[in-house]
Design a protein around this motif. Structure first.
Motif, PDB file in Angstrom:
ATOM      1  N   ALA A  48      -1.319  20.228 -11.335  1.00  0.00           N
ATOM      2  CA  ALA A  48      -0.730  19.148 -10.532  1.00  0.00           C
ATOM      3  C   ALA A  48      -0.731  17.796 -11.234  1.00  0.00           C
ATOM      4  CB  ALA A  48      -1.520  19.021  -9.241  1.00  0.00           C
ATOM      5  N   ASP A  49       0.247  16.992 -10.876  1.00  0.00           N
ATOM      6  CA  ASP A  49       0.326  15.622 -11.397  1.00  0.00           C
ATOM      7  C   ASP A  49      -0.694  14.759 -10.694  1.00  0.00           C
ATOM      8  OD1 ASP A  49       2.368  16.338 -12.924  1.00  0.00           O
ATOM      9  OD2 ASP A  49       3.930  15.586 -11.566  1.00  0.00           O
ATOM     10  N   ASP A  50      -1.044  13.687 -11.393  1.00  0.00           N
ATOM     11  CA  ASP A  50      -1.883  12.690 -10.737  1.00  0.00           C
ATOM     12  C   ASP A  50      -0.979  11.885  -9.790  1.00  0.00           C
ATOM     13  OD1 ASP A  50      -4.221  10.240 -11.996  1.00  0.00           O
ATOM     14  OD2 ASP A  50      -3.939  11.124 -10.016  1.00  0.00           O
ATOM     15  N   CYS A  51      -1.635  11.102  -8.970  1.00  0.00           N
ATOM     16  CA  CYS A  51      -0.883  10.278  -8.018  1.00  0.00           C
ATOM     17  C   CYS A  51      -0.365   9.050  -8.743  1.00  0.00           C
ATOM     18  CB  CYS A  51      -1.802   9.886  -6.868  1.00  0.00           C
ATOM     19  SG  CYS A  51      -0.979   8.938  -5.620  1.00  0.00           S
ATOM     20  N   ARG A  52       0.779   9.222  -9.404  1.00  0.00           N
ATOM     21  CA  ARG A  52       1.298   8.061 -10.145  1.00  0.00           C
ATOM     22  C   ARG A  52       2.293   7.318  -9.280  1.00  0.00           C
ATOM     23  NH1 ARG A  52       1.830  11.740 -14.378  1.00  0.00           N
ATOM     24  NH2 ARG A  52      -0.147  11.855 -15.447  1.00  0.00           N
ATOM     25  N   VAL A  53       2.364   6.063  -9.540  1.00  0.00           N
ATOM     26  CA  VAL A  53       3.250   5.252  -8.712  1.00  0.00           C
ATOM     27  C   VAL A  53       4.473   4.898  -9.510  1.00  0.00           C
ATOM     28  CG1 VAL A  53       3.426   3.133  -7.414  1.00  0.00           C
ATOM     29  CG2 VAL A  53       1.269   4.357  -7.519  1.00  0.00           C
ATOM     30  N   THR A  54       5.595   5.115  -8.921  1.00  0.00           N
ATOM     31  CA  THR A  54       6.824   4.830  -9.658  1.00  0.00           C
ATOM     32  C   THR A  54       7.592   3.684  -9.031  1.00  0.00           C
ATOM     33  OG1 THR A  54       7.805   6.574  -8.357  1.00  0.00           O
ATOM     34  CG2 THR A  54       7.151   7.152 -10.593  1.00  0.00           C
ATOM     35  N   ALA A  55       7.040   3.154  -8.000  1.00  0.00           N
ATOM     36  CA  ALA A  55       7.769   2.114  -7.271  1.00  0.00           C
ATOM     37  C   ALA A  55       8.038   0.908  -8.155  1.00  0.00           C
ATOM     38  CB  ALA A  55       6.954   1.684  -6.080  1.00  0.00           C
ATOM     39  N   ARG A  88      -3.728   3.845  -1.759  1.00  0.00           N
ATOM     40  CA  ARG A  88      -3.687   3.138  -3.048  1.00  0.00           C
ATOM     41  C   ARG A  88      -3.012   1.797  -2.826  1.00  0.00           C
ATOM     42  NH1 ARG A  88      -6.594   6.726  -3.713  1.00  0.00           N
ATOM     43  NH2 ARG A  88      -6.543   8.413  -5.231  1.00  0.00           N
ATOM     44  N   TRP A  89      -3.394   0.865  -3.685  1.00  0.00           N
ATOM     45  CA  TRP A  89      -2.781  -0.473  -3.595  1.00  0.00           C
ATOM     46  C   TRP A  89      -1.971  -0.696  -4.866  1.00  0.00           C
ATOM     47  CZ3 TRP A  89      -6.075  -5.635  -3.574  1.00  0.00           C
ATOM     48  CH2 TRP A  89      -5.213  -6.735  -3.476  1.00  0.00           C
ATOM     49  N   ASN A  90      -0.706  -0.857  -4.662  1.00  0.00           N
ATOM     50  CA  ASN A  90       0.177  -1.080  -5.804  1.00  0.00           C
ATOM     51  C   ASN A  90       0.310  -2.587  -6.018  1.00  0.00           C
ATOM     52  OD1 ASN A  90       1.934  -0.601  -7.862  1.00  0.00           O
ATOM     53  ND2 ASN A  90       3.703  -0.225  -6.545  1.00  0.00           N
ATOM     54  N   PHE A  97       0.835  -1.207   0.000  1.00  0.00           N
ATOM     55  CA  PHE A  97       0.000   0.000   0.000  1.00  0.00           C
ATOM     56  C   PHE A  97       0.868   1.254   0.000  1.00  0.00           C
ATOM     57  CE2 PHE A  97      -2.536  -3.284   2.105  1.00  0.00           C
ATOM     58  CZ  PHE A  97      -3.602  -3.298   1.229  1.00  0.00           C
ATOM     59  N   LEU A  98       0.295   2.342  -0.553  1.00  0.00           N
ATOM     60  CA  LEU A  98       0.979   3.631  -0.480  1.00  0.00           C
ATOM     61  C   LEU A  98      -0.073   4.716  -0.320  1.00  0.00           C
ATOM     62  CD1 LEU A  98       1.000   5.265  -3.595  1.00  0.00           C
ATOM     63  CD2 LEU A  98       1.819   2.954  -4.020  1.00  0.00           C
ATOM     64  N   LEU A  99       0.342   5.881   0.080  1.00  0.00           N
ATOM     65  CA  LEU A  99      -0.605   6.970   0.284  1.00  0.00           C
ATOM     66  C   LEU A  99      -0.405   8.075  -0.739  1.00  0.00           C
ATOM     67  CD1 LEU A  99      -0.915   7.566   4.145  1.00  0.00           C
ATOM     68  CD2 LEU A  99      -2.416   6.297   2.619  1.00  0.00           C
ATOM     69  N   CYS A 100      -1.560   8.634  -1.185  1.00  0.00           N
ATOM     70  CA  CYS A 100      -1.546   9.834  -2.010  1.00  0.00           C
ATOM     71  C   CYS A 100      -2.140  10.941  -1.150  1.00  0.00           C
ATOM     72  CB  CYS A 100      -2.426   9.650  -3.239  1.00  0.00           C
ATOM     73  SG  CYS A 100      -1.683   8.531  -4.387  1.00  0.00           S
ATOM     74  N   LEU A 133      -1.969  -0.086 -10.133  1.00  0.00           N
ATOM     75  CA  LEU A 133      -2.552   0.711  -9.053  1.00  0.00           C
ATOM     76  C   LEU A 133      -4.047   0.405  -8.899  1.00  0.00           C
ATOM     77  CD1 LEU A 133      -0.978   2.727  -7.374  1.00  0.00           C
ATOM     78  CD2 LEU A 133      -2.033   4.544  -8.726  1.00  0.00           C
ATOM     79  N   VAL A 134      -4.421  -0.152  -7.773  1.00  0.00           N
ATOM     80  CA  VAL A 134      -5.834  -0.508  -7.567  1.00  0.00           C
ATOM     81  C   VAL A 134      -6.487   0.615  -6.755  1.00  0.00           C
ATOM     82  CG1 VAL A 134      -7.406  -2.250  -6.637  1.00  0.00           C
ATOM     83  CG2 VAL A 134      -5.174  -2.941  -7.514  1.00  0.00           C
ATOM     84  N   PRO A 135      -7.574   1.229  -7.278  1.00  0.00           N
ATOM     85  CA  PRO A 135      -8.210   2.318  -6.533  1.00  0.00           C
ATOM     86  C   PRO A 135      -8.917   1.786  -5.280  1.00  0.00           C
ATOM     87  CG  PRO A 135      -9.452   1.799  -8.498  1.00  0.00           C
ATOM     88  CD  PRO A 135      -8.232   0.944  -8.551  1.00  0.00           C
TER      89      PRO A 135
END
Ligand SMILES: Nc1nc2c(ncn2[C@@H]2O[C@H](COP(=O)(O)O[C@H]3[C@@H](O)[C@H](n4cnc5c(=O)[nH]c(N)nc54)O[C@@H]3COP(=O)(O)O)[C@@H](O)[C@H]2O)c(=O)[nH]1
Length: 792
Positions: free
Chosen positions: A785-792, A543-545, A520-523, A551-553
């Motif tokens: 602003a950017d969307d909450c993208r995940v780069t992990a 968010r669930w990576n 999980f991660l936070l936006c 990315l699962v909403p």
């Protein structure tokens, strides 16, 4: 003759010499008498001297004849008799001991020799006490007691002592014999150890039978009547009949008129075949009450194998039977509604399937009925009302189906119906409609008028499954589909439904893994203060990576996490991470802002919620005034009274409370007033058409006015356009949140925004120039602003 060696019977032999002398003396006396009488008859005088000589002469002449013809034959006869008796004595199984009055043993017969282990010659001269012992000289007393009365016999029970020291119980009869000048005692000894043991055993058996808790009857089987000859006290207690009332009767009277019992026939057969058997009969007590008699019947045979008696052992198992029936009932029925439970359902469905697989005539319908929003009723009105509702539903369902159908309860608010012998599909839909129809009338429970609906999933055997598990699983999937279709409807199963259920299961499994593997991660989505245009806070959004799905909403996994309870660990992680992030930004010198964190219903009902929040703040070092907890309106109202106290505790800690999605649920103003709420977040569904829909406009205006009246601030959610901002600004809404200013951002993205001190230029709004031109201007000023993208 050696008197000491004479056997017992020798004492009774008449002495021949004495007999001879007595006879000679009689002859002599008669002759003397004749000599005295003769002169008086004949008149001739006889000298005494002559008479004496004559008499002596006669005795002398008669003596050989007397010896030869009288004494000797008598002696011979007597000896023969003695010999016979001697033989008898030797053969006697009882021991015979002769002894003197001083207690010295004179002889033992062979039986006594065997009994005591001494030979006759060894025992002779020994004291009788060595063979027979009695306490306190009892034995001597016994001998004396028999004295003086010739052959009078006395019997005693003594202890016999064998040569090897072992002892036995001896029965002794003593007779005193007097022979000429000799006196002796004859003792007849019998080893009665076995008899004594048998007597004792009999006593024990009798006692056991009498004290047995089982009723025992003994019948006489010799005359074919089988009449009772004995009953023990337990029988009397069990049946209420006294022994004398039943003696002479056949035990069958206990069955009364209740003759039609399978077990009775089995009993009759066992008696006929003269064998033992075990039966459970319905029997009747004297007062007419019934009891279950667990009866064991066993024949008793004589040496020839003929049955002489029957022993009947009875046990009143009425309580046990009742208890067993109760256990079976409990194991197969739902205690709340009395409906068949899962066990019985599976059993009945299994039987129906087996029968129908064989007959192959009609399909079987299985319906999975689940109440809609039952949880809400349970949570709002309490479990007592919830239970009453479940019972009332059970009754209505029961009354709605036919006799051969089964209505069962799986647990919770789930009911399963089995409809065997479905002739036409139309029948199933008719029943489904009827079932939904039973909910059209409200339930009146404890003063509450409850409106409730149900969702029904339907499967059919054999087309949708041919096992109990498959049919129930598919009916469950169909019921879920009915829920998805807006509840209060029925759905027939189709294969795609299972795919969805399968996906759900897969999601649940991966949720568990996600917690373990920190997926999980936070936006963070900023919130803007409409009075300054500056960012006043952020909302933490999880968010669930997912390793495969990306990315699962939250909308896809939060409800499942809520259902499975996984929301508790997830929510705790969100709170700690958000607090830590806020503190980190503050420590990095960024302007302090409020961090809003969503709390789900399950988290809110968590017992240690207050402690958990306090710990998160303490561990991260965040000042509570920079934390805001968001709760939905319906969640707070579910258990309003309880919510008041929880919210007060949180507010007392200095934490802000916001009501999320305000306007979508039902709020009691009374409670709203009592809740320590800081912010009302106006749901985005009202904001969306605020500029075009007058109803929404009025509603939003009313919410803002009401909030202010209650001393609360408002936040406009999901703000996407300048018109919306303009409207909210003009009506006094304090803050806005939405894509217009910024989408949810990663921590880094959000930090960048904060560092740049991005703000919303409100001059155009203040100038009262909303419109295309000013909107463009504001948009330009606002962050792209950017969307909450995940780069992990
Ligand atoms: N219990 C928890 N619930 C959480 C958590 N994180 C999120 N959620 C809840 O999930 C729901 C969906 O959230 P999300 O997909 O993150 O959607 C949020 C925003 O992205 C969305 N939003 C914001 N601005 C706009 C906009 O202008 N237009 C538009 N269409 N959507 C917008 O709204 C959601 C925020 O809603 P809210 O929480 O009501 O303020 C949602 O219900 C979350 O609450 C969590 O950690 N725990």
């Amino acid at each position: 003759m050696d008197f000491t060696k004479i056997s017992a019977l020798h004492y009774r032999l008449p002495s021949p010499v004495r007999q001879f002398i007595v006879l000679l003396s009689i002859i002599f006396l008669i002759e003397m008498l004749l000599m005295a009488v003769l002169p008086q008859v004949t008149g001739r005088e006889v000298e005494f001297k002559d008479a004496l000589v004559d008499s002596m002469g006669l005795v002398t002449v008669a003596a050989p004849f007397l010896w030869a013809f009288i004494v000797r034959p008598l002696r011979r006869t007597a000896v023969a008799a003695v010999f016979r008796e001697e033989v008898l004595l030797r053969q006697m199984v009882d021991g015979v001991i002769t002894f003197g009055e001083d207690g010295t043993i004179r002889s033992l017969n062979p039986a006594a020799e065997r009994m005591f282990g001494y030979r006759d010659d060894e025992a002779a001269g020994m004291a009788i006490d060595c063979l027979l012992s009695a306490d306190g000289g009892y034995f001597r007393f016994a001998v004396q007691a028999s004295g003086g009365h010739g052959t009078r016999q006395l019997a005693y029970e003594l202890e016999g002592i064998r040569r090897d020291g072992s002892r036995f119980v001896a029965d002794l009869s003593v007779s005193r014999i007097v022979f000429e000048d000799h006196r002796a005692v004859i003792g007849i000894v019998r080893d009665i150890t076995a008899r004594k043991r048998d007597e004792q055993n009999l006593l024990v058996f009798k006692r056991a039978i009498e004290s047995s808790v089982n009723g025992i009857t003994i019948t006489d089987a010799t005359n074919g009547e089988n009449l009772i000859i004995y009953v023990n006290p337990a029988f009397e207690r069990m049946t209420g009949y006294a022994g004398h009332e039943v003696l002479g009767k056949n035990p069958r009277f206990l069955r009364g008129d209740d003759r039609d019992q399978v077990e009775l026939r089995k009993l009759a057969m066992a008696l006929e075949e003269r064998r033992e058997g075990y039966f459970v009969l319905r029997n009747y007590r004297k007062d007419g009450s019934q009891f279950m008699n667990e009866l064991y019947v066993a024949p008793v045979r004589d040496r020839d194998g003929a049955v002489t008696n029957y022993i009947g052992i009875m046990n009143d198992i009425s309580d046990q039977r009742r208890y067993e029936e109760q256990l079976v009932y409990q194991a197969t029925h739902d205690p709340l509604t009395g409906l068949p439970n899962r066990n019985l359902l599976q059993d009945r469905l299994g039987q129906a399937l087996a029968l129908e697989s064989f007959r192959r005539r009609n399909p079987i319908g299985v319906m999975f009925l689940d109440l809609d929003n039952f949880k809400k009723i349970n949570d709002t009105l309490g479990h007592t009302v919830g239970d009453m509702l479940l019972k009332a539903v059970a009754n209505r369902l029961r009354n709605c189906v036919r006799g051969g159908d089964t209505v069962s309860r799986l647990g919770g608010d789930e009911y399963i119906l089995i409809l065997p012998n479905v002739k036409e599909m139309h029948d199933v839909t008719t029943v489904a409609k009827k079932l939904l129809g039973v909910f059209s009338t409200p339930f009146l429970l404890m003063g509450h008028e409850l409106y409730i609906t149900a969702s029904i999933g339907i499967t059919l055997f054999p087309s949708d499954g041919d096992t109990v598990d498959a049919l129930l699983k598919n009916a469950d999937a169909a019921m879920y589909h009915a829920k998805e279709q807006g509840k209060n409807n029925y759905q027939f199963y189709s294969e795609e439904m299972n795919t969805r259920v399968f996906e759900r299961m897969a999601l649940e499994t991966s949720l568990h893994r996600a917690i373990r593997q920190h997926e999980f991660l936070l936006c963070y989505q900023p919130r803007v203060d409409l009075r300054t245009g500056r960012i006043s806070g952020v909302e933490a959004l999880v968010r669930w990576n997912h390793p495969e799905m990306g990315l699962v909403p939250p909308a896809r996994f939060i409800p499942l996490a809520e259902e499975t309870g996984l929301i508790v660990p997830i929510g705790e992680w969100v709170l700690r991470t958000a607090c830590a992030q806020n503190k980190a930004w503050q420590d990095a010198g960024l302007p302090p802002l409020r961090m809003a964190v969503n709390l789900s219903a399950r988290q809110f009902r968590q017992e240690n919620l207050i402690q958990m929040v306090a710990d998160a703040l303490a561990e991260t070092g965040l000042d509570p005034r920079w934390l805001e907890l968001e709760l939905t309106e319906s969640l707070l109202m579910e258990r309003a009274e309880q919510s008041v106290s929880i919210l007060r505790s949180l507010a007392d800690m200095g934490i802000d409370i916001a009501v999320d999605d305000f306007g979508t649920g039902y709020s009691s103003l009374g409670y709203l007033k009592r809740f320590p709420i800081t912010n009302l977040k106006i749901d985005q569904s009202f904001i969306r058409d605020i500029a075009s829909d007058p109803d929404d406009a009025i509603l939003v205006r009313t919410i803002i006015t009401m909030a202010h009246g209650l001393g609360m601030k408002t936040v406009g959610e999901g703000v996407e356009s300048l018109e919306q901002i303009d409207f909210l600004y003009r009506h006094g809404c304090e803050e806005v949140q939405g894509y217009y200013f910024s989408r949810p951002l990663t921590a880094e993205g959000c930090e960048e925004l904060l560092r740049e001190e991005r703000f919303l230029d409100l001059r155009a709004l203040r100038d009262g120039l909303p419109g295309q031109r000013s909107e463009e201007r504001i948009r330009a000023l606002a962050s792209s602003a950017d969307d909450c993208r995940v780069t992990a």
